[in-house]
Design an enzyme around this catalytic site. Structure first.
Site, PDB file in Angstrom:
ATOM      1  N   ILE A  41     -12.822   5.723  -0.017  1.00 39.43           N
ATOM      2  CA  ILE A  41     -12.679   5.928   1.415  1.00 39.43           C
ATOM      3  C   ILE A  41     -11.596   5.001   1.967  1.00 39.43           C
ATOM      4  CG2 ILE A  41     -14.561   4.295   1.907  1.00 39.43           C
ATOM      5  CD1 ILE A  41     -15.291   6.021   4.352  1.00 39.43           C
ATOM      6  N   CYS A  42     -10.906   5.465   3.012  1.00 44.47           N
ATOM      7  CA  CYS A  42      -9.935   4.642   3.731  1.00 44.47           C
ATOM      8  C   CYS A  42      -8.831   4.144   2.785  1.00 44.47           C
ATOM      9  CB  CYS A  42     -10.678   3.491   4.419  1.00 44.47           C
ATOM     10  SG  CYS A  42      -9.695   2.518   5.572  1.00 44.47           S
ATOM     11  N   GLY A  43      -8.549   2.853   2.794  1.00 43.31           N
ATOM     12  CA  GLY A  43      -7.453   2.300   2.011  1.00 43.31           C
ATOM     13  C   GLY A  43      -7.575   2.518   0.523  1.00 43.31           C
TER      14      GLY A  43
END
Length: 205
Positions: free
Chosen positions: A108-110
Site C-alpha cells: 500500500i502507498c509508498g
C-alpha cells in the site's frame, strides 16, 4: 495450527495503513476457521524501528531469515523511506521471492513505488496513489496495467493507495479467503461507509 502473516516494519512506516488488515487477521473474528493468524514483524535488522506515528516496535524476525514457504502473506506499508532512496529495496526483492513462490504480497502507498522500481507491477493489474506517482519511478513500465480503483488484486499481488486502508484490508481478507463473501461485504460496508445495515450480517456470522 495458526497460519502466519508477515508484516514488514521499518522507520517512518505508516502504521495506520495496515491496522484494519492486521487487527482482523489476528482476531479470528468472523473467520471461516477459528483461531486467526499469527502476525510476525520483519525488519532489516533486529533493532527496534519507529513508525511514522512514533510507535517503537521490536521486530520478530530479520528479513534475511524470511522464507516464503513459511508464510501465507507478506504485507508492506508505506513509509517516507520508500521515496528517499533504496534503503527499503531489500523488501521489494523479498516481495519478488514471494511472488515467484506463489505466495501473496500486499503493498500500500509508498510500498507500491518500491515494487514498481523492482518491476513487479509491469505484468500485473495494480493501483497506487495515482499513476503519475508510479510513472516517476525508475524501472516502471506498467502504466497499461494501472487501475484507478480503491484497491486491486492482480493474481498474488494486492495494491492500494494511501487513502484506502479499509479496501486494502478487504482485498487481503478476500485473497486469503478469511470470511464468507457476505460477511466480508458487510465488514467493508460497516468500516468504509458506517452502514448500520451491516451489523445484522456480522452479528449472525
Amino acid at each position: 495450527m495458526k497460519k502466519t502473516v508477515h508484516v514488514g516494519i521499518y522507520d517512518t512506516m505508516a502504521d495506520w495503513e495496515t491496522g484494519h488488515a492486521t487487527a482482523h487477521l489476528r482476531s479470528g473474528r468472523f473467520h471461516r476457521e477459528p483461531g486467526g493468524y499469527e502476525l510476525v514483524t520483519v525488519a532489516l535488522t533486529a533493532e527496534p524501528i519507529t513508525t511514522m506515528g512514533g510507535l517503537r516496535v521490536t521486530p520478530d524476525l530479520t528479513l534475511d531469515r524470511l522464507d516464503p514457504a513459511g508464510s501465507a502473506l507478506l504485507i508492506l506499508a508505506g513509509a517516507d523511506l520508500w521515496d528517499q532512496g533504496d534503503e527499503l529495496a531489500p523488501f521489494a526483492r523479498k516481495a519478488r521471492e514471494f511472488l515467484d513462490a506463489g505466495v501473496p504480497v500486499a503493498a500500500i502507498c509508498g510500498a507500491t513505488a518500491g515494487l514498481a522500481r523492482e518491476g513487479l507491477l509491469d505484468d500485473r493489474d495494480h493501483t497506487s496513489a495515482v499513476v503519475h506517482y508510479l510513472a516517476a519511478q525508475d524501472g516502471y513500465a506498467g502504466a497499461g496495467r494501472y487501475l484507478d480503483e480503491d484497491a486491486v488484486t492482480g493474481g498474488d499481488l494486492i495494491t492500494a493507495g494511501p487513502t484506502e486502508p479499509v479496501a486494502f484490508a478487504r482485498e487481503i481478507l478476500r485473497r486469503l479467503d478469511v470470511c464468507r463473501p457476505d460477511v466480508l461485504d458487510a465488514w467493508f460496508r460497516l468500516h468504509s461507509r458506517s452502514d448500520a445495515s451491516a451489523y445484522e450480517v456480522l452479528m449472525t456470522a
